[in-house]
Design an enzyme around this catalytic site. Structure first.
Site, short mmCIF file in Angstrom:
data_model
loop_
_atom_site.label_atom_id
_atom_site.label_comp_id
_atom_site.label_asym_id
_atom_site.label_seq_id
_atom_site.Cartn_x
_atom_site.Cartn_y
_atom_site.Cartn_z
N SER A 1 0.80 -1.20 -0.03
CA SER A 1 -0.05 0.04 0.11
C SER A 1 0.84 1.20 -0.06
CB SER A 1 -1.01 -0.07 1.37
OG SER A 1 -1.55 1.32 1.60
N TYR B 1 -2.63 -1.61 10.26
CA TYR B 1 -2.79 -1.55 8.76
C TYR B 1 -1.29 -1.05 8.21
CZ TYR B 1 -4.29 -1.45 4.00
OH TYR B 1 -4.20 -1.48 2.70
#
Length: 252
Positions: free
Chosen positions: A139, A152
């Site tokens: 990401s 995350y």
């Protein structure tokens, strides 16, 4: 990564980025198997996408990964590409102390242990193929943190460094390691993200990813233009400013 003539397994592809890429990979001339936990979504995909095979898998469950990867290899002995797509994103507030721990552990299990277990299960088979690819999914938040999602962010940073390290270990073998680094994309990863003006439209993202794969078959990091703001912040020398800008825009 050659984008045609492969047999591709995508756990975590019953919606969002995974399904969008699965559709495009089938159209490009690949055999695609998508996996997920929700049988009703798998049944719907089988009905509406007759070119896509489906399998039920829970990537948070080590036993499920072991069983299903054997099944996929048995059904598709030419399997040569894994896209480890499954992931979860949860808003957390660590000022709440131990109350946040269960959410953090779930995130680590799905986002880190899931891909590692999938790769460990499939790598011996992939190494026997003339050409094979492992695509991990990190990401933009692996490189610049979003305040609302600490675990995350950390899991995606771990996937980035694991991808870098695995690529070094597999250098000179038939297995290439490619890392997909999405920005915020209009999916249901977080509540409200699909409608967010900050998120990149899903179809636009998937089309750009396929264009990069087509035009840069030797690329090791797949970065759409929009994620460069995060990916290269430290190299540009404006990391602190990028952190502030990202978190000023965050609705959470």
């Amino acid at each position: 990564m050659n984008i045609t003539g492969n047999t591709v397994f995508i756990p975590g592809a019953t919606s969002g980025i995974g399904l969008a890429l699965a559709e495009r990979l089938v159209a490009a001339g690949n055999t695609v198997i998508v996996g997920g936990r929700r049988q009703e979504r798998l049944d719907e995909i089988a009905r509406t996408h007759p070119g896509i095979d489906t399998v039920r898998i829970d990537t948070a469950d080590a036993a499920s990964i072991s069983e299903v990867t054997r099944e996929v290899i048995s059904r598709h002995p030419g399997l040569n590409t894994l896209i480890a797509m499954a992931g979860v994103m949860r808003v957390e507030d660590w000022r709440e102390g131990s109350a946040v721990l269960a959410t953090a552990e779930e995130t680590v299990t799905t986002n880190v242990l899931g891909p590692l277990r999938l790769i460990a299960a499939l790598l011996p088979h992939l190494q026997r193929q003339p050409e094979a690819t492992i695509m991990t999914v990190s990401s933009g938040l692996a490189f610049v943190p979003l305040r609302a999602t600490p675990t995350y962010n950390a899991t995606k940073a771990a996937i980035h460094m694991f991808s870098e390290s695995l690529r070094l270990q597999l250098e000179g073998t038939s297995v290439a390691v490619v890392e997909l680094e999405p920005p915020s994309v209009a999916t249901d990863l977080l509540p409200g993200q699909r409608e967010s003006s900050f998120a990149m439209p899903l179809e636009e993202f998937a089309d750009e990813v396929m264009a990069i794969l087509r035009e840069q078959p030797d690329a090791t990091e797949i970065q759409v233009e929009r994620v460069g703001f995060l990916r290269h912040a430290e190299a540009r020398g404006d990391y602190a400013e990028t952190v502030r800008a990202l978190n000023a825009a965050d609705p959470h």
